[in-house]
Design an enzyme around this catalytic site. Structure first.
Site, PDB file in Angstrom:
ATOM      1  CE1 TYR A  71      50.972  52.911  46.743  1.00 43.63           C
ATOM      2  CE2 TYR A  71      53.011  51.941  47.535  1.00 43.63           C
ATOM      3  CZ  TYR A  71      51.645  52.115  47.650  1.00 43.63           C
ATOM      4  OH  TYR A  71      50.965  51.490  48.650  1.00 43.63           O
ATOM      5  CD  GLU A  73      47.981  56.368  47.722  1.00 44.40           C
ATOM      6  OE1 GLU A  73      47.961  55.532  48.608  1.00 44.40           O
ATOM      7  OE2 GLU A  73      48.020  57.588  47.947  1.00 44.40           O
ATOM      8  CG  ASP A 217      28.938  41.201  39.018  1.00 43.18           C
ATOM      9  OD1 ASP A 217      29.902  41.209  38.226  1.00 43.18           O
ATOM     10  OD2 ASP A 217      28.995  40.708  40.165  1.00 43.18           O
ATOM     11  CB  THR A 243      36.512  39.548  36.292  1.00 43.70           C
ATOM     12  OG1 THR A 243      35.911  38.701  35.315  1.00 43.70           O
ATOM     13  CG2 THR A 243      35.796  39.380  37.625  1.00 43.70           C
ATOM     14  CE  LYS A 246      35.157  35.452  37.247  1.00 45.95           C
ATOM     15  NZ  LYS A 246      33.955  35.714  38.055  1.00 45.95           N
ATOM     16  NE  ARG A 252      42.665  35.967  40.063  1.00 46.12           N
ATOM     17  CZ  ARG A 252      41.673  35.102  39.904  1.00 46.12           C
ATOM     18  NH1 ARG A 252      41.836  34.054  39.136  1.00 46.12           N
ATOM     19  NH2 ARG A 252      40.533  35.276  40.518  1.00 46.12           N
TER      20      ARG A 252
HETATM   21  C1  LIG Z   1      33.842  36.176  39.361  1.00 49.39           C
HETATM   22  C2  LIG Z   1      32.735  37.055  39.805  1.00 49.39           C
HETATM   23  C3  LIG Z   1      32.948  38.112  40.702  1.00 49.39           C
HETATM   24  C4  LIG Z   1      34.209  38.331  41.476  1.00 49.39           C
HETATM   25  O1  LIG Z   1      35.408  38.358  40.889  1.00 49.39           O
HETATM   26  P1  LIG Z   1      36.752  38.235  41.779  1.00 49.39           P
HETATM   27  O2  LIG Z   1      37.775  38.776  40.864  1.00 49.39           O
HETATM   28  O3  LIG Z   1      36.895  36.801  42.118  1.00 49.39           O
HETATM   29  O4  LIG Z   1      36.563  39.077  43.000  1.00 49.39           O
HETATM   30  C5  LIG Z   1      31.875  38.950  40.985  1.00 49.39           C
HETATM   31  N1  LIG Z   1      30.682  38.758  40.436  1.00 49.39           N
HETATM   32  C6  LIG Z   1      30.426  37.734  39.600  1.00 49.39           C
HETATM   33  C7  LIG Z   1      29.064  37.593  39.021  1.00 49.39           C
HETATM   34  C8  LIG Z   1      31.441  36.846  39.267  1.00 49.39           C
HETATM   35  O5  LIG Z   1      31.176  35.831  38.435  1.00 49.39           O
END
Ligand SMILES: *Cc1c(COP(=O)(O)O)cnc(C)c1O
Length: 431
Positions: A71, A73, A217, A243, A246, A252
């Site tokens: 833990y 935080e 994003d 993320t 990917k 993840r």
């Molecule tokens: C994959 C993705 C997310 C979200 O990712 P998660 O880990 O599934 O919550 C947000 N924005 C875009 C553009 C994505 O391709």
């Protein structure tokens, strides 16, 4: 500060193994069976889901490490729990590697997912009810870009921009006009299916003119950016969300990059505003992935991902698919299978039956769905342009098979055999 890289990083083609699978096998045969089933499924079929990849053995080992139980935080040096010296070290290393890799002043590596990262970015910069300009969902916006089913659509007033109906490319004149008219507090640039590089400089200019924050994003292209195979939004954006699982090929999870001026606001928006304790095993695994991504092997991987996607897109087009925007700059391909006489749902079903796993996606105009695919996982397995051309040809066979063949299942069986041959020649897992 020296760039710290993980020692003994694997080559881009090194097959991962699930650490700890044997322990599950000894104790819980029921779940062991499920894990084995998933491993076999991933070994026997081809993963073309654009958001998926195969993480390295080191990343998987860090996920299964004792840090999973800790833990922690708060942030390094300021935790609400005792015994955090190694958790602090993991997070400091992850932050240093992320800022060095992407050339950012500040990194927050705690977001549990890409969606959590976007939530924290909004929390840092916006108030409920504020207007936000983002790519509309039918054009490739993510759920967190204003879906009425998501917190974003419920708590903010989203305005959607689209793409030019002729070229499929972002219509910057429309983005500018909407920004002038609606005066958003933030503009979001990023998509789940747009296969081209956004013009970050144009977004910056439009945001400045409207007095808006620019949030990029980059969940999908972050790995390409790390490998120098896509332009970086870091010099242009106020905040970059991403993320780590990917193309970046880590565990993840999510991350946020920003300038020094927003660091404190971003950190507070992650913890304590939107999350509790950080997942220290995941943060250690993110550090491992950033270390891997800083190597020449990963740079080669990222460029191969794009080269593979270009061949796959070109061959799909030659096989009759309508490839949106006429190709790709990234790992992503969005295509309409309508010229082959099917919609995205039917195409996904026939391809899945043949062992080719991918998603459907919204198409910019009309109600029919298309297909979305990517080359990150296949490239990790070591496949190259030759294999991509072969896979695209299999797509056409699997989708086109006539009714008689379908009833006998012979077309799918033929493709399945070829898929199994390819998957066997490029195994994703060891042992
Ligand atoms: C994959 C993705 C997310 C979200 O990712 P998660 O880990 O599934 O919550 C947000 N924005 C875009 C553009 C994505 O391709």
């Amino acid at each position: 500060m020296p760039v710290s890289t993980a020692p003994g990083h694997p080559a881009p083609t090194a097959p991962p193994r699930h650490p700890g699978e044997d322990a599950v096998l000894r104790q819980d045969p029921q779940i062991a069976e499920v894990i084995r089933g998933e491993r076999d499924r991933r070994s026997r079929t081809l993963q073309l889901i654009a958001a998926e990849n195969f993480a390295s053995p080191a990343v998987l080992a860090a996920l299964g490490s004792p840090l999973a139980d800790k833990y922690a935080e708060g942030y390094p040096g300021a935790r609400h729990h005792g015994g955090c010296e190694f958790a602090d070290a993991a997070e400091r290393i992850a932050r240093e590697r992320a800022t060095a890799l992407f050339g950012a002043a500040h990194a927050n590596v705690q977001p549990h997912s890409g969606s959590s990262a976007v939530l924290a970015a909004y929390a840092a910069l916006l108030r409920p009810g504020d207007t936000v300009l983002a790519m509309g969902l039918p054009f490739g916006g993510h759920l967190t870009h204003g879906s009425p089913a998501n917190f974003s659509g419920r708590w903010f007033d989203f305005v959607g921009y689209g793409v030019d109906p002729d070229t499929g490319l972002i219509d910057y004149a429309q983005v500018r006009a909407l920004a002038r008219e609606r005066r958003p507090k933030a503009i979001v640039c990023g998509s789940i299916s747009y296969p081209r590089h956004p013009d970050y400089a144009a977004f910056r200019e439009i945001a400045d003119e409207a007095g808006a924050h620019l949030i990029v994003d980059a969940a999908h292209p972050m790995g390409l950016i790390a490998g120098g195979a896509a332009p970086s939004p870091v010099p242009y954006a106020d905040v970059v969300c991403a993320t780590t699982h990917k193309v970046l090929r880590g565990p993840r999870g999510g991350m946020i990059l920003c300038g020094a001026g927003l660091a404190e606001r971003i950190d507070r928006a992650v913890f304590p505003f939107s999350q509790g304790g950080a997942q220290m095993n995941v943060i250690a695994a993110k550090a491992v992935a950033f270390g891997e991504a800083a190597t020449p092997a990963f740079t080669a991987y990222a460029h191969q991902v794009v080269a593979n996607a270009r061949v796959l897109a070109g061959t799909l087009e030659a096989e009759g698919f309508e490839v949106l925007t006429g190709g790709t700059d990234t790992h992503l391909i969005t295509a309409d299978p309508a010229p082959l006489g099917v919609d995205g749902h039917t195409a996904r079903g026939r391809l899945a039956a043949a062992g080719l796993v991918l998603d459907t996606c919204a198409l910019p105009y009309g109600d029919a769905r298309g297909i979305r695919l990517g080359t990150a996982a296949l490239t990790t397995q070591g496949m190259g342009e030759q294999e991509m051309a072969r896979i695209a040809a299999l797509f056409a066979v699997a989708i086109r098979e006539d009714r008689a063949e379908r009833e006998k299942g012979s077309g799918a069986a033929r493709v399945r055999a070829e898929v199994a041959e390819l998957a066997g020649r490029f195994p994703p897992y060891q042992g």
